[in-house]
Motif scaffolding. Structure first.
Motif, PDB file in Angstrom:
ATOM      1  N   TYR A  49      50.296  43.843  37.251  1.00 52.94           N
ATOM      2  CA  TYR A  49      49.564  43.305  38.401  1.00 52.94           C
ATOM      3  C   TYR A  49      50.527  42.965  39.541  1.00 52.94           C
ATOM      4  O   TYR A  49      50.270  43.283  40.693  1.00 52.94           O
ATOM      5  CB  TYR A  49      48.748  42.068  38.002  1.00 52.94           C
ATOM      6  N   LYS A  50      51.636  42.366  39.193  1.00 50.84           N
ATOM      7  CA  LYS A  50      52.601  41.958  40.218  1.00 50.84           C
ATOM      8  C   LYS A  50      53.121  43.169  41.004  1.00 50.84           C
ATOM      9  O   LYS A  50      53.289  43.109  42.227  1.00 50.84           O
ATOM     10  CB  LYS A  50      53.770  41.228  39.544  1.00 50.84           C
ATOM     11  N   SER A  51      53.326  44.283  40.277  1.00 50.17           N
ATOM     12  CA  SER A  51      53.883  45.475  40.919  1.00 50.17           C
ATOM     13  C   SER A  51      52.942  46.057  41.969  1.00 50.17           C
ATOM     14  O   SER A  51      53.356  46.841  42.828  1.00 50.17           O
ATOM     15  CB  SER A  51      54.218  46.543  39.880  1.00 50.17           C
ATOM     16  N   LEU A  52      51.663  45.687  41.908  1.00 52.13           N
ATOM     17  CA  LEU A  52      50.716  46.184  42.910  1.00 52.13           C
ATOM     18  C   LEU A  52      50.941  45.524  44.268  1.00 52.13           C
ATOM     19  O   LEU A  52      50.565  46.077  45.301  1.00 52.13           O
ATOM     20  CB  LEU A  52      49.269  45.930  42.455  1.00 52.13           C
ATOM     21  N   GLY A  53      51.530  44.332  44.245  1.00 51.73           N
ATOM     22  CA  GLY A  53      51.798  43.631  45.500  1.00 51.73           C
ATOM     23  C   GLY A  53      50.564  43.398  46.356  1.00 51.73           C
ATOM     24  O   GLY A  53      50.576  43.651  47.559  1.00 51.73           O
ATOM     25  N   THR A  54      49.484  42.938  45.744  1.00 50.25           N
ATOM     26  CA  THR A  54      48.205  42.812  46.466  1.00 50.25           C
ATOM     27  C   THR A  54      48.197  41.684  47.499  1.00 50.25           C
ATOM     28  O   THR A  54      47.481  41.769  48.489  1.00 50.25           O
ATOM     29  CB  THR A  54      47.051  42.523  45.483  1.00 50.25           C
ATOM     30  N   GLY A  55      48.972  40.640  47.211  1.00 45.94           N
ATOM     31  CA  GLY A  55      48.939  39.498  48.116  1.00 45.94           C
ATOM     32  C   GLY A  55      47.613  38.750  48.108  1.00 45.94           C
ATOM     33  O   GLY A  55      47.364  37.890  48.947  1.00 45.94           O
ATOM     34  N   LEU A  56      46.746  39.087  47.141  1.00 39.76           N
ATOM     35  CA  LEU A  56      45.438  38.427  47.062  1.00 39.76           C
ATOM     36  C   LEU A  56      45.560  36.995  46.557  1.00 39.76           C
ATOM     37  O   LEU A  56      46.416  36.699  45.722  1.00 39.76           O
ATOM     38  CB  LEU A  56      44.521  39.171  46.083  1.00 39.76           C
ATOM     39  N   ASN A  57      44.720  36.125  47.059  1.00 39.90           N
ATOM     40  CA  ASN A  57      44.572  34.801  46.447  1.00 39.90           C
ATOM     41  C   ASN A  57      43.633  34.978  45.256  1.00 39.90           C
ATOM     42  O   ASN A  57      42.448  35.297  45.424  1.00 39.90           O
ATOM     43  CB  ASN A  57      43.972  33.832  47.465  1.00 39.90           C
ATOM     44  N   LEU A  58      44.165  34.793  44.054  1.00 46.45           N
ATOM     45  CA  LEU A  58      43.373  35.121  42.861  1.00 46.45           C
ATOM     46  C   LEU A  58      42.199  34.167  42.640  1.00 46.45           C
ATOM     47  O   LEU A  58      41.336  34.441  41.799  1.00 46.45           O
ATOM     48  CB  LEU A  58      44.271  35.198  41.628  1.00 46.45           C
ATOM     49  N   GLU A  59      42.173  33.074  43.369  1.00 47.05           N
ATOM     50  CA  GLU A  59      40.980  32.226  43.274  1.00 47.05           C
ATOM     51  C   GLU A  59      39.768  32.955  43.850  1.00 47.05           C
ATOM     52  O   GLU A  59      38.627  32.592  43.572  1.00 47.05           O
ATOM     53  CB  GLU A  59      41.202  30.879  43.962  1.00 47.05           C
ATOM     54  N   ASN A  60      40.027  34.027  44.643  1.00 43.26           N
ATOM     55  CA  ASN A  60      38.923  34.813  45.200  1.00 43.26           C
ATOM     56  C   ASN A  60      38.203  35.660  44.154  1.00 43.26           C
ATOM     57  O   ASN A  60      37.101  36.144  44.409  1.00 43.26           O
ATOM     58  CB  ASN A  60      39.423  35.735  46.323  1.00 43.26           C
ATOM     59  N   ILE A  61      38.841  35.862  42.993  1.00 42.17           N
ATOM     60  CA  ILE A  61      38.134  36.621  41.945  1.00 42.17           C
ATOM     61  C   ILE A  61      37.493  35.672  40.932  1.00 42.17           C
ATOM     62  O   ILE A  61      36.976  36.088  39.912  1.00 42.17           O
ATOM     63  CB  ILE A  61      39.053  37.654  41.235  1.00 42.17           C
ATOM     64  N   TRP A  62      37.600  34.358  41.213  1.00 42.42           N
ATOM     65  CA  TRP A  62      37.041  33.354  40.303  1.00 42.42           C
ATOM     66  C   TRP A  62      35.800  32.731  40.919  1.00 42.42           C
ATOM     67  O   TRP A  62      35.808  32.327  42.086  1.00 42.42           O
ATOM     68  CB  TRP A  62      38.097  32.274  40.038  1.00 42.42           C
ATOM     69  N   ASP A  63      34.734  32.680  40.156  1.00 45.72           N
ATOM     70  CA  ASP A  63      33.486  32.074  40.624  1.00 45.72           C
ATOM     71  C   ASP A  63      33.396  30.675  40.011  1.00 45.72           C
ATOM     72  O   ASP A  63      33.024  30.523  38.844  1.00 45.72           O
ATOM     73  CB  ASP A  63      32.313  32.963  40.160  1.00 45.72           C
ATOM     74  N   SER A  64      33.770  29.681  40.796  1.00 44.22           N
ATOM     75  CA  SER A  64      33.848  28.328  40.220  1.00 44.22           C
ATOM     76  C   SER A  64      32.468  27.767  39.864  1.00 44.22           C
ATOM     77  O   SER A  64      32.352  26.902  38.992  1.00 44.22           O
ATOM     78  CB  SER A  64      34.599  27.385  41.163  1.00 44.22           C
TER      79      SER A  64
END
Ligand SMILES: [Zn+2]
Length: 269
Positions: A49-64
């Motif tokens: 995952y790190k090698s993809l270098g997405t720069g995404l905030n992973l809280e965006n894939i979490w539905d709290s």
């Protein structure tokens, strides 16, 4: 007529510091199996995952609100451009992103995620010819593994439990020193570094790993009692046999280790 049961997969378990690796090495040599360890699986997916270098905030894939991840299709849509660029499998990337979300936040990784990562690795290896190391470690993981084996038409033939006393493990682990340069392992009593502090191979200073303090070792030993024994219990209740192998030998040589393992597993080979 002789019956020959092909050994498909083996679990190796035991307390942290019991001496599993030399016994695993014997099994690798004997069966030609590969070692599948939870630590390596996690490292693989996290670095993928790190090698993809997405720069995404992973809280965006979490539905709290639902206390769960958003749908895989939505995660796939976010990751797809990066996966194309790096020719990375998007399903592996999704797993990597999910694991990273917990690990980077310093959160406990739920069984559901550990199971999903394990399954990907298990299937990639054809569901057999593996020595499972560090998995399953909870009752839930054991139940999952049994279902997965049924689904894949494979089996766990036996569990090798490397036996060792808590006090022996504490003594061995707290005395452990590692060369900070080349990684060579010493023991203050059994295999002392030169003048008590220098590597005999490269001459650099040896250090104690931060994980090797008595407090941390006792915590890991407790986790074995609380969780891992439960995981083993689930498997033995389904008639998977446990073979006890001693983690301490009067004389520790490669030959003594091999003999102590082979003599006990001979009923399966
Ligand atoms: Zn060294």
């Amino acid at each position: 007529m002789e019956f020959f049961v092909e050994v498909q997969n083996i679990i190796v378990t035991g307390k942290s510091g019991a001496g599993k690796q030399p016994r695993i090495d014997v099994l690798i040599e004997k069966f030609g199996f590969i070692q599948v360890s939870t630590g390596n699986i996690f490292r693989h997916f996290l670095s993928l995952y790190k090698s993809l270098g997405t720069g995404l905030n992973l809280e965006n894939i979490w539905d709290s609100d639902n206390n769960n991840f958003i749908d895989d299709e939505k995660i796939a849509a976010l990751l797809d451009p990066f996966c194309r660029e790096k020719s990375t499998d998007v399903n592996e990337a999704i797993l990597g992103a999910k694991a990273t979300r917990f690990v980077d936040a310093g959160l406990f990784v739920p069984d559901e995620i550990t199971n999903a990562l394990f399954k990907a690795e298990f299937i990639k290896n054809g569901a057999k010819g593996m020595i499972l190391d560090g998995y399953p470690r909870t009752r839930e993981q054991s139940n999952y593994l049994l279902e997965l084996c049924t689904e894949m038409g494979t089996a766990i033939n036996f569990i090798m439990l490397v036996d060792n006393e808590d006090d022996a493990i504490v003594k061995r682990t707290t005395g452990r020193r590692i060369c900070r340069q080349c990684g060579k392992v010493f023991h203050v009593e059994f295999k002392p570094p030169r003048e008590g502090q220098f590597c005999t191979a490269c001459g650099d200073t040896v250090i104690q790993r931060s994980d090797d303090t008595e407090e941390k070792i006792r915590t890991r030993l407790k986790e074995f009692q609380v969780k891992t024994l439960g995981a083993i219990e689930v498997l033995t209740s389904k008639n998977i046999p446990v073979v006890n192998v001693p983690g301490n030998l009067p004389v520790f040589t490669d030959e003594a280790v091999r003999e102590s393992v082979i003599s006990r597993i001979s009923q399966f080979i």
